[in-house]
Every structure is written in C-alpha cells, then in structure tokens.
Design a protein around this motif. Sequence first.
Motif, mmCIF file in Angstrom:
data_model
loop_
_atom_site.group_PDB
_atom_site.id
_atom_site.type_symbol
_atom_site.label_atom_id
_atom_site.label_comp_id
_atom_site.label_asym_id
_atom_site.label_seq_id
_atom_site.Cartn_x
_atom_site.Cartn_y
_atom_site.Cartn_z
ATOM 1 N N LYS A 116 0.847 -1.201 0.000
ATOM 2 C CA LYS A 116 0.000 0.000 0.000
ATOM 3 C C LYS A 116 0.876 1.242 0.000
ATOM 4 O O LYS A 116 0.673 2.165 -0.784
ATOM 5 N N ARG A 117 1.881 1.264 0.889
ATOM 6 C CA ARG A 117 2.799 2.422 0.948
ATOM 7 C C ARG A 117 3.468 2.667 -0.396
ATOM 8 O O ARG A 117 3.579 3.796 -0.843
ATOM 9 N N LYS A 118 3.911 1.567 -1.036
ATOM 10 C CA LYS A 118 4.636 1.735 -2.311
ATOM 11 C C LYS A 118 3.709 2.299 -3.375
ATOM 12 O O LYS A 118 4.085 3.192 -4.135
ATOM 13 N N VAL A 163 12.266 0.090 10.220
ATOM 14 C CA VAL A 163 11.206 -0.895 10.430
ATOM 15 C C VAL A 163 10.133 -0.787 9.339
ATOM 16 O O VAL A 163 9.603 -1.762 8.844
ATOM 17 N N LYS A 164 9.808 0.458 8.972
ATOM 18 C CA LYS A 164 8.812 0.692 7.915
ATOM 19 C C LYS A 164 9.422 1.646 6.903
ATOM 20 O O LYS A 164 10.244 2.483 7.258
ATOM 21 N N SER A 165 8.984 1.538 5.657
ATOM 22 C CA SER A 165 9.525 2.460 4.654
ATOM 23 C C SER A 165 8.764 3.775 4.730
ATOM 24 O O SER A 165 7.657 3.894 4.241
ATOM 25 N N PRO A 324 2.230 0.213 24.475
ATOM 26 C CA PRO A 324 3.315 1.157 24.165
ATOM 27 C C PRO A 324 4.131 0.666 22.968
ATOM 28 O O PRO A 324 3.965 -0.464 22.508
ATOM 29 N N LYS A 325 5.034 1.527 22.485
ATOM 30 C CA LYS A 325 5.997 1.130 21.450
ATOM 31 C C LYS A 325 7.362 1.037 22.106
ATOM 32 O O LYS A 325 7.796 2.035 22.680
ATOM 33 N N PRO A 326 8.119 -0.075 22.008
ATOM 34 C CA PRO A 326 7.605 -1.363 21.617
ATOM 35 C C PRO A 326 6.694 -1.923 22.707
ATOM 36 O O PRO A 326 6.728 -1.414 23.799
ATOM 37 N N ILE A 330 3.570 2.849 16.440
ATOM 38 C CA ILE A 330 2.552 3.879 16.657
ATOM 39 C C ILE A 330 1.376 3.625 15.715
ATOM 40 O O ILE A 330 0.228 3.522 16.155
ATOM 41 N N GLU A 331 1.666 3.500 14.439
ATOM 42 C CA GLU A 331 0.612 3.119 13.482
ATOM 43 C C GLU A 331 0.381 1.621 13.604
ATOM 44 O O GLU A 331 1.217 0.893 14.164
ATOM 45 N N TRP A 332 -0.743 1.165 13.037
ATOM 46 C CA TRP A 332 -1.015 -0.286 13.062
ATOM 47 C C TRP A 332 -0.455 -0.990 11.832
ATOM 48 O O TRP A 332 -0.417 -2.213 11.781
HETATM 49 P P1 XMP Z 1 5.573 3.821 13.641
HETATM 50 O O1 XMP Z 1 4.247 3.271 13.229
HETATM 51 O O2 XMP Z 1 6.712 3.327 12.803
HETATM 52 O O3 XMP Z 1 5.481 5.390 13.371
HETATM 53 O O4 XMP Z 1 5.830 3.662 15.114
HETATM 54 C C1 XMP Z 1 6.437 6.317 13.801
HETATM 55 C C2 XMP Z 1 6.017 7.675 13.241
HETATM 56 O O5 XMP Z 1 6.141 7.653 11.818
HETATM 57 C C3 XMP Z 1 4.898 7.916 11.210
HETATM 58 N N1 XMP Z 1 4.781 7.061 10.026
HETATM 59 C C4 XMP Z 1 4.953 7.490 8.776
HETATM 60 N N2 XMP Z 1 5.228 8.699 8.298
HETATM 61 N N3 XMP Z 1 5.189 7.841 6.089
HETATM 62 C C5 XMP Z 1 5.337 8.887 6.958
HETATM 63 O O6 XMP Z 1 5.547 9.997 6.516
HETATM 64 C C6 XMP Z 1 4.913 6.574 6.496
HETATM 65 O O7 XMP Z 1 4.775 5.650 5.690
HETATM 66 C C7 XMP Z 1 4.789 6.395 7.919
HETATM 67 N N4 XMP Z 1 4.541 5.321 8.685
HETATM 68 C C8 XMP Z 1 4.529 5.747 9.979
HETATM 69 C C9 XMP Z 1 3.850 7.623 12.262
HETATM 70 O O8 XMP Z 1 2.643 8.348 12.032
HETATM 71 C C10 XMP Z 1 4.568 8.040 13.526
HETATM 72 O O9 XMP Z 1 4.498 9.436 13.713
#
Ligand code: XMP
Length: 333
Positions: A116-118, A163-165, A324-326, A330-332
Amino acid sequence: MENNKRPETMARITTKELADAFIAEQVAEVRAQVGDKKVLLALSGGVDSSVVAALLIKAIGKQLVCVHVNHGLMRKNESENVIEVFRNQLDANLVYVDATDRFLDLLAGVSDPESKRKIIGKEFINVFADEARKLEGISFLAQGTIYPDILESIKQAEGKKAVKSHHNVGGLPEDLQFELVEPIKLLFKDEVRVVGEALGLPHAMVYRQPFPGPGLGVRCLGAITRDRLHALREADAILREEFDKNGLAGKVWQYFVVIPDIKSVGVKDESRYEGWPAIIRAVNTTDAMSATVEEIPYAILHHITARITSEVEGINRVLYDITPKPTGTIEWE
Ligand code: XMP
C-alpha cells in the motif's frame, strides 16, 4: 554536502525576533537563487511544506506554484483547509488536484501494508509529475526538508535498517530534474514551528500533529474500501474535535483512529448490527522510536465512544489501544 551541515555557531531559533531574522535572511537568499524563475512545491499541508510555502510566498509571491495533491486519504477537511489558508488567505498560486479515484482504484484489493505504501508513494510521484509537465517554465523544486531528514539520510547511507519504509516523495522522473530550493533544511522541528508562527500561519497548522505520508491509507487496515475509509475519516474527526475541546490536543503527540477489516455483532435500535470497531490510539513520544500511551480520562473516552457509535455509520464498538511502542508501533500498519 558541506552546506548540509548545521554550523555549530548557528543559534537555536526560539523567539519571534530570531525567526524574523532567519526569515529575512532566507528571503534574500531565495531571491538571489531564483531570480525571476518559477519554483514548484508539493504542498501537503503538513508543517514543513506549509512553512516553506509561506516563506517562498513572502520571497517570490506568484513565482511559486504550489501543487496540493489530495490522494483521497486525507483527514476530514484537510484539503479544504489548505485551499482556505494558501489560496484564500495568502493569495498563493495553488493548483489543487483531486486524485482520489486514481489512488483508491489502484489500492482496491491490496492488503499488504508495504505494498500500500509503495503504491501511494509511486502514484503520488505520477500525479505530481503529470501536473509539473502541464506547467511551463519551472526551473526549481522547493522541498520541506528539515535537519532531522538530513541526519536520517546520513544514518541510512551508513546502512542502518528502518522498520517501515517512511518514504513520502521519492525522486521525480528523469525529464523533471530541477534545482532544489530547501530553505529550512538546517532547522529542527521546534524551530520550523517558531518560523511558521512568525510567518503568520494559523496555530493549528503550525502545531498540527504528525500525519504519515500515506495518510488514512495505513489506518484503514488491510484492503481499503470507500465505506470503511469514510467511517474512519468521520470517527477520526470526532476524536480530534473532542481532544481539542478537552485540552488534550496540545498534550498528546499523536492521536488518531484505526479501523480494522473485521466486523463484530452488535445491537443498534434494538436490532442486530454488524459493524467495525474503531480503535483509538493516543501516544506520547519525543522521537517516535518509542512511545508511551496517554491516559485519557474515562469520562472523555465514554463520551467519544457514544459519539462515534451513534454518529458514524458502520461502527458499533470503540476500543482503546493501551500498547506502548515497543511492542506496538505507533501506526497499526
Ligand atoms: P511507527 O508506526 O513506525 O510510526 O511507530 C512512527 C512515526 O512515523 C509515522 N509514520 C509514517 N510517516 N510515512 C510517513 O511519513 C509513512 O509511511 C509512515 N509510517 C509511519 C507515524 O505516524 C509516527 O508518527
């Protein structure tokens, strides 16, 4: 690379006076760099791109062309607000593109978060590039790069894994190579906000909570459907309204609603009502690497629950994520 390094002597911008001095310096620099040429900017409505837009409007007025792409995954009233502030109040040269159908059609049936992100990232470039090609005489591309982005790229160049792109705007195609204008690239986020206020941007825009590039796309879990996305947008708007009213908006770093792709049995108006649960997430953090859960008073949670379940079509339960994280992110997705 040299001018990507913040000089050790650079004072932290903490006051309106310091911000005004920074603005005057950048206005002069941008004018000298750009001359009478045109500059393009992808204006998402986030803090960084909004501050760059306001700064460039001050420096070069209508030579700046802002393009706001609505990918259909914005929060309620967000695009309308960008139009109101930049077109109506600041008289900006603003191109508004409603690309909702392009994005949602491509995302139909796609449930993997990274796919989805890509798709969202790639289509964003396609839409932006299509608009850029329609415009004539653009020589520069402005970007809301800030100092943490530069530090992050250095870390990535050193091979540390994410962890996430979190990529938002990747590179533009070969035929669209512009010289970059990055007036806030040496600033930290708190400084960007001070500069934004000094430029007269609305407080709510300058102190807006972080919102991911893929927007509600990563909060409408699994394969996105228009009805669930609509429910998410409405529930999220109620949460934000109640946080504002109850003085939580300035206290909590990020708060939002997530809707998973599951239904449970419930009851509404004395009949069986199968609906989605709305999940509330409200966290505090300093660097988003770890996060704690904000304790929302039960009375407020009850009120938000009552409003969401009665006002939003399709939702029959409200859950509160206290992870909490971890171990959660933050996002699901
Ligand atoms: P996570 O879910 O990794 O989120 O704990 C940490 C922070 O990053 C934001 N986030 C994103 N921001 N593109 C962005 O610009 C993304 O694909 C993305 N994924 C997560 C999230 O809202 C939180 O502030």
